[in-house]
Scaffold this motif. Structure first.
Motif, PDB file in Angstrom:
ATOM      1  N   PRO A  92       1.917   5.156  -2.837  1.00 55.00           N
ATOM      2  CA  PRO A  92       1.627   6.453  -2.213  1.00 55.00           C
ATOM      3  C   PRO A  92       0.834   6.347  -0.915  1.00 55.00           C
ATOM      4  O   PRO A  92       0.976   7.196  -0.037  1.00 55.00           O
ATOM      5  N   LEU A  93       0.003   5.312  -0.797  1.00 56.07           N
ATOM      6  CA  LEU A  93      -0.708   5.113   0.467  1.00 56.07           C
ATOM      7  C   LEU A  93       0.279   4.867   1.598  1.00 56.07           C
ATOM      8  O   LEU A  93       0.148   5.433   2.697  1.00 56.07           O
ATOM      9  N   LEU A  94       1.273   4.022   1.339  1.00 56.91           N
ATOM     10  CA  LEU A  94       2.263   3.693   2.368  1.00 56.91           C
ATOM     11  C   LEU A  94       3.214   4.855   2.638  1.00 56.91           C
ATOM     12  O   LEU A  94       3.513   5.168   3.794  1.00 56.91           O
ATOM     13  N   SER A  95       3.686   5.486   1.562  1.00 60.27           N
ATOM     14  CA  SER A  95       4.672   6.564   1.756  1.00 60.27           C
ATOM     15  C   SER A  95       4.043   7.790   2.406  1.00 60.27           C
ATOM     16  O   SER A  95       4.685   8.464   3.218  1.00 60.27           O
ATOM     17  N   VAL A 177      -5.394   8.882  -6.518  1.00 62.63           N
ATOM     18  CA  VAL A 177      -6.570   9.153  -7.368  1.00 62.63           C
ATOM     19  C   VAL A 177      -6.351   8.698  -8.810  1.00 62.63           C
ATOM     20  O   VAL A 177      -7.119   7.865  -9.321  1.00 62.63           O
ATOM     21  N   PRO A 178      -5.309   9.191  -9.510  1.00 62.99           N
ATOM     22  CA  PRO A 178      -5.117   8.698 -10.885  1.00 62.99           C
ATOM     23  C   PRO A 178      -4.753   7.219 -10.942  1.00 62.99           C
ATOM     24  O   PRO A 178      -5.109   6.539 -11.907  1.00 62.99           O
ATOM     25  N   ALA A 179      -4.079   6.719  -9.911  1.00 61.98           N
ATOM     26  CA  ALA A 179      -3.715   5.294  -9.900  1.00 61.98           C
ATOM     27  C   ALA A 179      -4.958   4.410  -9.797  1.00 61.98           C
ATOM     28  O   ALA A 179      -5.033   3.356 -10.445  1.00 61.98           O
ATOM     29  N   THR A 180      -5.923   4.834  -9.001  1.00 58.47           N
ATOM     30  CA  THR A 180      -7.169   4.072  -8.875  1.00 58.47           C
ATOM     31  C   THR A 180      -7.952   4.102 -10.186  1.00 58.47           C
ATOM     32  O   THR A 180      -8.497   3.080 -10.619  1.00 58.47           O
ATOM     33  N   LEU A 181      -7.999   5.269 -10.817  1.00 58.41           N
ATOM     34  CA  LEU A 181      -8.665   5.364 -12.124  1.00 58.41           C
ATOM     35  C   LEU A 181      -7.970   4.475 -13.148  1.00 58.41           C
ATOM     36  O   LEU A 181      -8.628   3.835 -13.978  1.00 58.41           O
ATOM     37  N   TYR A 182      -6.651   4.436 -13.089  1.00 57.37           N
ATOM     38  CA  TYR A 182      -5.872   3.580 -13.990  1.00 57.37           C
ATOM     39  C   TYR A 182      -6.282   2.127 -13.834  1.00 57.37           C
ATOM     40  O   TYR A 182      -6.544   1.422 -14.817  1.00 57.37           O
ATOM     41  N   PHE A 183      -6.383   1.655 -12.599  1.00 55.02           N
ATOM     42  CA  PHE A 183      -6.768   0.270 -12.337  1.00 55.02           C
ATOM     43  C   PHE A 183      -8.175  -0.011 -12.865  1.00 55.02           C
ATOM     44  O   PHE A 183      -8.410  -1.036 -13.524  1.00 55.02           O
ATOM     45  N   LEU A 184      -9.099   0.883 -12.603  1.00 52.98           N
ATOM     46  CA  LEU A 184     -10.496   0.673 -13.027  1.00 52.98           C
ATOM     47  C   LEU A 184     -10.618   0.661 -14.550  1.00 52.98           C
ATOM     48  O   LEU A 184     -11.334  -0.169 -15.123  1.00 52.98           O
ATOM     49  N   PHE A 185      -9.923   1.572 -15.219  1.00 54.69           N
ATOM     50  CA  PHE A 185      -9.980   1.612 -16.684  1.00 54.69           C
ATOM     51  C   PHE A 185      -9.326   0.377 -17.302  1.00 54.69           C
ATOM     52  O   PHE A 185      -9.762  -0.100 -18.350  1.00 54.69           O
TER      53      PHE A 185
END
Length: 229
Positions: A92-95, A177-185
């Protein structure tokens, strides 16, 4: 992770991959009219290019699905899930910042690889770490999160319609946002005990199983896993 392991938290964490899968697959429906205008996708050629932009996630998913199993067998379920989370952040950052059509399609292909890996490895991991009597319920969390992700993308697109000329960028970028939380969890969850046993790391496998179900049941589960291998 000291003490007992909350298996519901682990399963829900891994199932966030299902949420991102559903969100990523559906968000393009709201984005399509705006990227048609932004990238000037007109005429017959434009229709074909728009179709490619919409379907590129599926092509990437085929690739992700094809390699995820082998990678998880070699490097572990957890590492592949962490890699998947990173791809869910990068895509999503790239797109959402793409300024040309080719870059946009490449970004969606990257997201597709994450989708293909998540749809395969997330339920495998949940099944391998869950106690037998809770396995069905916990694995079904992944399917539930896919449906929630699909629904969330439609609500998100609707809310973001009014943010300005580049609303489609926000529609895509909000997934970070949810992708970053996914990585951290995911950093908090252990490796699959079955994979650890496959690699001859019996003590580590026993430690994970003990945190899930206690020492006595863990030893019996370890014996059953070993027998199945």
């Amino acid at each position: 992770m000291p003490g007992r392991l909350n298996i519901a938290f682990v399963a829900l964490t891994v199932a966030i991959g299902g949420f991102l899968l559903g969100f990523d697959a559906s968000v393009i429906s709201g984005v399509a009219p705006f990227i048609r205008e932004y990238f000037g996708l007109t005429g017959t050629r434009g229709d074909l290019e728009l179709g490619w932009a919409v379907s590129s996630l599926g092509w990437g998913a085929m690739a992700g699905n094809a390699v995820a199993g082998a990678l998880s067998d070699r490097f572990g379920r957890r590492r592949v899930l962490l890699g998947t989370a990173l791809l869910f952040i990068v895509s999503p950052l790239l797109s959402s910042t793409a300024t040309d059509f080719v870059s946009f399609v490449v970004a969606r292909l990257v997201g597709g690889v994450a989708v293909g890996a998540a749809i395969l490895i997330a339920p495998v991991y949940i099944a391998e770490i869950s106690p037998a009597h809770r396995r069905g319920r916990l694995v079904s969390l992944n399917q539930l999160m896919i449906v929630i992700g699909i629904s969330a993308s439609f609500f998100s697109n609707y809310v973001l319609l009014g943010v300005g000329d580049h609303n489609w960028r926000w529609m895509l970028g909000v997934q970070v946002v949810p992708a970053t939380l996914y990585f951290l969890f995911l950093l908090l969850v252990p490796e699959s005990p079955r994979w650890l046993l496959l690699k001859g790391r019996d003590e580590e496998a026993l430690q994970v199983l003990s945190k899930v179900s206690g020492d006595a049941e863990a030893r019996e589960n370890l014996r059953l896993i070993r027998a199945s291998l």
